[in-house]
Write a protein that holds these residues in place. Sequence first.
Motif, PDB file in Angstrom:
ATOM      1  N   SER A   1      -9.438  -4.646   1.309  1.00 18.49           N
ATOM      2  CA  SER A   1      -8.068  -4.961   1.721  1.00 18.49           C
ATOM      3  C   SER A   1      -7.063  -4.553   0.642  1.00 18.49           C
ATOM      4  CB  SER A   1      -7.928  -6.443   2.065  1.00 18.49           C
ATOM      5  OG  SER A   1      -8.160  -7.239   0.934  1.00 18.49           O
ATOM      6  N   ARG A   2      -7.426  -4.704  -0.631  1.00 14.96           N
ATOM      7  CA  ARG A   2      -6.537  -4.245  -1.710  1.00 14.96           C
ATOM      8  C   ARG A   2      -6.378  -2.734  -1.676  1.00 14.96           C
ATOM      9  NH1 ARG A   2      -9.486  -7.807  -5.981  1.00 14.96           N
ATOM     10  NH2 ARG A   2      -8.494  -9.789  -5.592  1.00 14.96           N
ATOM     11  N   ARG A   3      -7.472  -2.031  -1.441  1.00  8.05           N
ATOM     12  CA  ARG A   3      -7.398  -0.576  -1.396  1.00  8.05           C
ATOM     13  C   ARG A   3      -6.564  -0.102  -0.209  1.00  8.05           C
ATOM     14  NH1 ARG A   3     -12.694   2.594  -2.205  1.00  8.05           N
ATOM     15  NH2 ARG A   3     -11.137   4.180  -2.563  1.00  8.05           N
ATOM     16  N   LEU A   4      -6.727  -0.746   0.947  1.00  6.33           N
ATOM     17  CA  LEU A   4      -5.946  -0.365   2.109  1.00  6.33           C
ATOM     18  C   LEU A   4      -4.473  -0.688   1.933  1.00  6.33           C
ATOM     19  CD1 LEU A   4      -8.384  -1.441   4.927  1.00  6.33           C
ATOM     20  CD2 LEU A   4      -7.753   0.894   4.293  1.00  6.33           C
ATOM     21  N   ALA A   5      -4.160  -1.817   1.302  1.00  8.97           N
ATOM     22  CA  ALA A   5      -2.767  -2.179   1.061  1.00  8.97           C
ATOM     23  C   ALA A   5      -2.115  -1.205   0.077  1.00  8.97           C
ATOM     24  CB  ALA A   5      -2.685  -3.605   0.524  1.00  8.97           C
ATOM     25  N   ARG A   6      -2.884  -0.731  -0.883  1.00  5.20           N
ATOM     26  CA  ARG A   6      -2.353   0.218  -1.865  1.00  5.20           C
ATOM     27  C   ARG A   6      -2.041   1.556  -1.198  1.00  5.20           C
ATOM     28  NH1 ARG A   6      -6.213   0.603  -6.601  1.00  5.20           N
ATOM     29  NH2 ARG A   6      -7.390   1.761  -5.068  1.00  5.20           N
ATOM     30  N   ARG A   7      -2.862   1.961  -0.242  1.00  3.04           N
ATOM     31  CA  ARG A   7      -2.625   3.227   0.476  1.00  3.04           C
ATOM     32  C   ARG A   7      -1.424   3.135   1.392  1.00  3.04           C
ATOM     33  NH1 ARG A   7      -8.387   5.457   2.608  1.00  3.04           N
ATOM     34  NH2 ARG A   7      -9.283   5.851   0.568  1.00  3.04           N
ATOM     35  N   ALA A   8      -1.127   1.976   1.921  1.00  2.00           N
ATOM     36  CA  ALA A   8      -0.035   1.829   2.892  1.00  2.00           C
ATOM     37  C   ALA A   8       1.332   1.965   2.232  1.00  2.00           C
ATOM     38  CB  ALA A   8      -0.133   0.465   3.589  1.00  2.00           C
ATOM     39  N   ARG A   9       1.409   1.772   0.951  1.00  2.00           N
ATOM     40  CA  ARG A   9       2.713   1.860   0.265  1.00  2.00           C
ATOM     41  C   ARG A   9       3.267   3.224   0.243  1.00  2.00           C
ATOM     42  NH1 ARG A   9       1.871  -1.377  -5.207  1.00  2.00           N
ATOM     43  NH2 ARG A   9       0.214  -2.620  -4.417  1.00  2.00           N
TER      44      ARG A   9
END
Length: 71
Positions: free
Chosen positions: A63-71
């Motif tokens: 979830s941290r990796r996906l949130a970082r990509r969404a930025r």
Amino acid sequence: MADRADGGQTQRRHQRLHVLPKRWLVERTFAWLMRSRRLARDYEGRSDSSEAVIRWSMSMVMSRRLARRAR
């Protein structure tokens, strides 16, 4: 060429080390898991609760990796 007493070990010693890509992937995943304090030691008494903590930890990592990509 003369016979060698070492049986050709000199050539084997000088070959380069090849990193296996799948091993690197597993080692990286274990490193991500070890960032969770609860997984640093085996506190869980039952294997199903250990599995639950591993799944929780990996879901946090992903979830941290996906949130970082969404930025």
